[in-house]
Design a protein around this motif. Sequence first.
Motif, PDB file in Angstrom:
ATOM      1  N   HIS A 279      27.710   4.096  -8.395  1.00 57.13           N
ATOM      2  CA  HIS A 279      27.785   4.754  -9.831  1.00 57.13           C
ATOM      3  C   HIS A 279      28.332   3.648 -10.834  1.00 57.13           C
ATOM      4  CE1 HIS A 279      27.296   8.631  -7.867  1.00 57.13           C
ATOM      5  NE2 HIS A 279      26.384   8.657  -8.661  1.00 57.13           N
TER       6      HIS A 279
ATOM      7  N   ALA B 217      29.936   1.726   3.510  1.00 52.89           N
ATOM      8  CA  ALA B 217      30.661   2.814   3.438  1.00 52.89           C
ATOM      9  C   ALA B 217      30.628   3.436   2.026  1.00 52.89           C
ATOM     10  CB  ALA B 217      31.919   2.397   3.606  1.00 52.89           C
ATOM     11  N   SER B 218      30.828   2.562   0.766  1.00 52.41           N
ATOM     12  CA  SER B 218      30.912   2.858  -0.535  1.00 52.41           C
ATOM     13  C   SER B 218      29.532   3.719  -0.884  1.00 52.41           C
ATOM     14  CB  SER B 218      30.876   1.718  -1.602  1.00 52.41           C
ATOM     15  OG  SER B 218      31.103   0.520  -0.679  1.00 52.41           O
TER      16      SER B 218
ATOM     17  N   ALA C 222      27.411   5.187   1.000  1.00 54.23           N
ATOM     18  CA  ALA C 222      27.454   6.486   1.896  1.00 54.23           C
ATOM     19  C   ALA C 222      28.366   7.612   1.251  1.00 54.23           C
ATOM     20  CB  ALA C 222      28.177   6.027   3.377  1.00 54.23           C
ATOM     21  N   LEU C 223      29.637   7.230   1.020  1.00 53.65           N
ATOM     22  CA  LEU C 223      30.533   8.180   0.473  1.00 53.65           C
ATOM     23  C   LEU C 223      29.957   8.859  -0.886  1.00 53.65           C
ATOM     24  CD1 LEU C 223      33.933   6.937   1.093  1.00 53.65           C
ATOM     25  CD2 LEU C 223      32.879   8.799   2.066  1.00 53.65           C
ATOM     26  N   GLU C 224      29.402   7.943  -1.692  1.00 55.12           N
ATOM     27  CA  GLU C 224      28.993   8.361  -3.107  1.00 55.12           C
ATOM     28  C   GLU C 224      27.532   9.154  -3.142  1.00 55.12           C
ATOM     29  OE1 GLU C 224      29.714   5.918  -6.639  1.00 55.12           O
ATOM     30  OE2 GLU C 224      30.415   4.288  -5.192  1.00 55.12           O
TER      31      GLU C 224
ATOM     32  N   ALA D 120      25.817  10.552  -0.213  1.00 58.93           N
ATOM     33  CA  ALA D 120      25.505  11.231   1.171  1.00 58.93           C
ATOM     34  C   ALA D 120      25.073  12.901   0.554  1.00 58.93           C
ATOM     35  CB  ALA D 120      26.337  11.428   2.182  1.00 58.93           C
ATOM     36  N   LEU D 121      25.741  13.227  -0.544  1.00 61.58           N
ATOM     37  CA  LEU D 121      25.582  14.629  -0.882  1.00 61.58           C
ATOM     38  C   LEU D 121      24.697  14.729  -2.093  1.00 61.58           C
ATOM     39  CD1 LEU D 121      29.529  15.999  -0.774  1.00 61.58           C
ATOM     40  CD2 LEU D 121      27.510  16.170   0.857  1.00 61.58           C
TER      41      LEU D 121
ATOM     42  N   ARG E  31      21.285   8.908   2.165  1.00 63.54           N
ATOM     43  CA  ARG E  31      22.026   9.348   3.256  1.00 63.54           C
ATOM     44  C   ARG E  31      21.641   9.013   4.577  1.00 63.54           C
ATOM     45  NH1 ARG E  31      21.086  13.841   6.125  1.00 63.54           N
ATOM     46  NH2 ARG E  31      21.874  12.600   7.946  1.00 63.54           N
TER      47      ARG E  31
ATOM     48  N   CYS F 176      21.957   5.297   5.411  1.00 64.71           N
ATOM     49  CA  CYS F 176      23.277   4.970   5.813  1.00 64.71           C
ATOM     50  C   CYS F 176      23.552   5.341   7.259  1.00 64.71           C
ATOM     51  CB  CYS F 176      24.377   5.510   4.990  1.00 64.71           C
ATOM     52  SG  CYS F 176      24.341   4.963   2.970  1.00 64.71           S
ATOM     53  N   GLN F 177      22.964   6.361   7.535  1.00 64.14           N
ATOM     54  CA  GLN F 177      22.895   6.835   8.924  1.00 64.14           C
ATOM     55  C   GLN F 177      22.314   6.026   9.825  1.00 64.14           C
ATOM     56  OE1 GLN F 177      20.786  10.538   9.560  1.00 64.14           O
ATOM     57  NE2 GLN F 177      22.297  11.304  11.072  1.00 64.14           N
TER      58      GLN F 177
ATOM     59  N   TYR G 106      24.358   2.894  10.423  1.00 68.49           N
ATOM     60  CA  TYR G 106      25.631   3.233  11.409  1.00 68.49           C
ATOM     61  C   TYR G 106      25.038   3.376  12.660  1.00 68.49           C
ATOM     62  CZ  TYR G 106      28.860   3.847   7.572  1.00 68.49           C
ATOM     63  OH  TYR G 106      29.734   3.517   6.633  1.00 68.49           O
TER      64      TYR G 106
ATOM     65  N   GLN H 262      32.605  14.071  -5.258  1.00 68.25           N
ATOM     66  CA  GLN H 262      31.767  13.441  -5.826  1.00 68.25           C
ATOM     67  C   GLN H 262      32.208  11.829  -6.076  1.00 68.25           C
ATOM     68  OE1 GLN H 262      31.544  15.530  -9.484  1.00 68.25           O
ATOM     69  NE2 GLN H 262      30.298  17.405  -8.607  1.00 68.25           N
TER      70      GLN H 262
ATOM     71  N   HIS I  86      33.676   7.573 -10.136  1.00 75.28           N
ATOM     72  CA  HIS I  86      32.972   7.391 -11.263  1.00 75.28           C
ATOM     73  C   HIS I  86      31.833   8.430 -11.753  1.00 75.28           C
ATOM     74  CE1 HIS I  86      34.282   3.376 -10.263  1.00 75.28           C
ATOM     75  NE2 HIS I  86      34.215   3.307 -11.872  1.00 75.28           N
TER      76      HIS I  86
ATOM     77  N   LEU J  63      37.714   3.298  -2.016  1.00 78.90           N
ATOM     78  CA  LEU J  63      36.545   2.460  -2.119  1.00 78.90           C
ATOM     79  C   LEU J  63      35.998   2.136  -3.487  1.00 78.90           C
ATOM     80  CD1 LEU J  63      34.475   3.409   0.921  1.00 78.90           C
ATOM     81  CD2 LEU J  63      35.682   1.280   0.546  1.00 78.90           C
TER      82      LEU J  63
ATOM     83  N   LEU K  90      34.520   9.298   8.163  1.00 79.45           N
ATOM     84  CA  LEU K  90      33.401   8.846   7.243  1.00 79.45           C
ATOM     85  C   LEU K  90      32.094   8.826   7.985  1.00 79.45           C
ATOM     86  CD1 LEU K  90      32.281   6.657   5.060  1.00 79.45           C
ATOM     87  CD2 LEU K  90      33.281   4.960   6.519  1.00 79.45           C
TER      88      LEU K  90
ATOM     89  N   PHE L 233      30.828  12.544   8.271  1.00 81.98           N
ATOM     90  CA  PHE L 233      30.145  12.867   6.797  1.00 81.98           C
ATOM     91  C   PHE L 233      28.905  12.261   6.618  1.00 81.98           C
ATOM     92  CE2 PHE L 233      30.125  11.942   2.217  1.00 81.98           C
ATOM     93  CZ  PHE L 233      30.110  13.147   1.702  1.00 81.98           C
ATOM     94  N   THR L 234      28.891  10.904   6.966  1.00 83.06           N
ATOM     95  CA  THR L 234      27.572  10.269   6.698  1.00 83.06           C
ATOM     96  C   THR L 234      26.426  10.979   7.678  1.00 83.06           C
ATOM     97  OG1 THR L 234      28.627   8.408   5.843  1.00 83.06           O
ATOM     98  CG2 THR L 234      26.323   8.095   6.556  1.00 83.06           C
ATOM     99  N   MET L 235      26.602  10.881   8.834  1.00 83.78           N
ATOM    100  CA  MET L 235      25.871  11.631   9.824  1.00 83.78           C
ATOM    101  C   MET L 235      25.347  13.093   9.626  1.00 83.78           C
ATOM    102  SD  MET L 235      25.913   8.298  11.621  1.00 83.78           S
ATOM    103  CE  MET L 235      25.260   8.545  13.419  1.00 83.78           C
TER     104      MET L 235
END
Lengths: 188, 188
Positions: A25, A107-108, A110-112, A114-115, A121, A124-125, A128, B22, B25, B111, B165, B168-170
Motif C-alpha cells: 500500500h 512477507a510484506s 503476504a501480510l498486506e 492475504a485478506l 495470497r 505468496c502461498q 512459500y 489490515q 497504510h 514490516l 506468518l 496466515f499466508t497459507m
Amino acid sequence: MTEKENSKDKLIKTASRLFQLQGYHATGLNQITKESGAPKGSLYYHFPGGKEQLALEAVQLTAKFVSDQIKCGLDSSPDPVKAIQGFVEDIAAQFQKYGGKGGVPIASIALETALISEPLRKACQTAYKNFQDAFTQKLLTAGYETNHAKELGIVINTMVEGAFLLSFTMGNSEPLRLVAKQIPVLLQ
Amino acid sequence: MTEKENSKDKLIKTASRLFQLQGYHATGLNQITKESGAPKGSLYYHFPGGKEQLALEAVQLTAKFVSDQIKCGLDSSPDPVKAIQGFVEDIAAQFQKYGGKGGVPIASIALETALISEPLRKACQTAYKNFQDAFTQKLLTAGYETNHAKELGIVINTMVEGAFLLSFTMGNSEPLRLVAKQIPVLLQ
DNA sequence: GTCTATAGTGGGATAGAC
DNA sequence: GTCTATCCCACTATAGAC
C-alpha cells in the motif's frame, strides 16, 4: 528475442524491489513507473489488471529469484546439515552487507494482501511452497524419510522467514545467525 | 478512576485490531474513529502526534497483550518443553478457531514501518524482545545455562513468528503445529 | 474535549489522441 | 505501445467554533 529489456520486465523488476522495501500500500504506481524508467503510459497497457496484476507478477519474480537462490545455496555441500546451515549463514551475511535495509521478500505483500486479494495470497502461498520444496528435496536426496523431509522443509522455511522478519525489525542479524546455529540440532 | 472506557483507550484498542488485520497504510484514521465509537473530533486531541503516535500506542497495547498471553501460557507446566510446546499448540488452535483471518500481531506494522519510522521500529523491537525474554525466563527457571537460554528464547520467538506468518499466508495451521512438534527436538 | 469544515496531497484508474 | 489529461476518491492534518 530482444536483447534489450522491455518495459514490462522493467516494471515488474522495479515493482518487485519497491514492494519488498516499502510494502504494497505504501508503493504507488507513479513511483514504480518513474523509477523503472519505463514509459509512463505503458503500465495499464502491459497490466490491464492494474496494481494487483503488477504485484502478482512481481511476487512471482521475487519467488523465482529466491527459489533459485535457495537451490543454488543448497548445492554447496552434499551434506544437508552443512548445506542448509551454510545457506542461512549466507543470508545473514547478505543481510548485514545491506545494513538490514533490504526488506523481507514476499512477507510484506503476504501480510498486506492475504485478506483482501485471493490471487495475491495464492501467489505468496505458492512462493512459500516452492521454498519448502527446495529444502525438502535436499533432505530427500540425503536419505531422509519422506514425511520427515516434508515436515522439516516447512519448519526450516518458518525459521528462516521468522528470523528474517526479526532481524529486519531489530536491525540486527543475530536471529538469522542463531537459527543457522540451531540447524544441526533440528536435523540431527 | 472512571468506570467507563474513555475515548483514548477505545481508539487505541480499535487501532490495535485494525492495524493487525489490515496493516498500517491500509488502515485510515477515519475507519479507526468510526469503528471505535469514539467522538470523531477527539483523535488529534488525544494523539497530537497523529497516526504515528496512535500506532505507537497500539503496538504497545498489542505487545502487552501478547506478552501476558505468553507468560500465562508458559505457566501451564513446570517443564519448559511441555509448557512451550503447549503454548504453540494453543496458538495453532486459536488460529484455527478464527479461521486464520485474525492477522499477525506486530509483524504487519514492523514490516511496513521499520524503514520509515524509527519510533515505531523501536516499539516493535521492544515487543519482540519482551516475547523472547518470556521464553528465556522459563528456560532459566528450569536450569538452562544463561547464554543458552537467551539464544533459545530468540530462536523460539523466530519460529513462532515465522510459523504465524506462514500459517496466515497459507490459510492453514500446519506450520504452527509442526513448529510445536519440533520444540522437544530443539530443547533437548 | 469534541465538532465541522476544509486544506492539501496523492492514490488508482480511464479515455482518447497519436 | 505510448502519452497526456483528467476523474474521483481517500488520506492526513489543521483551524476555529463550541
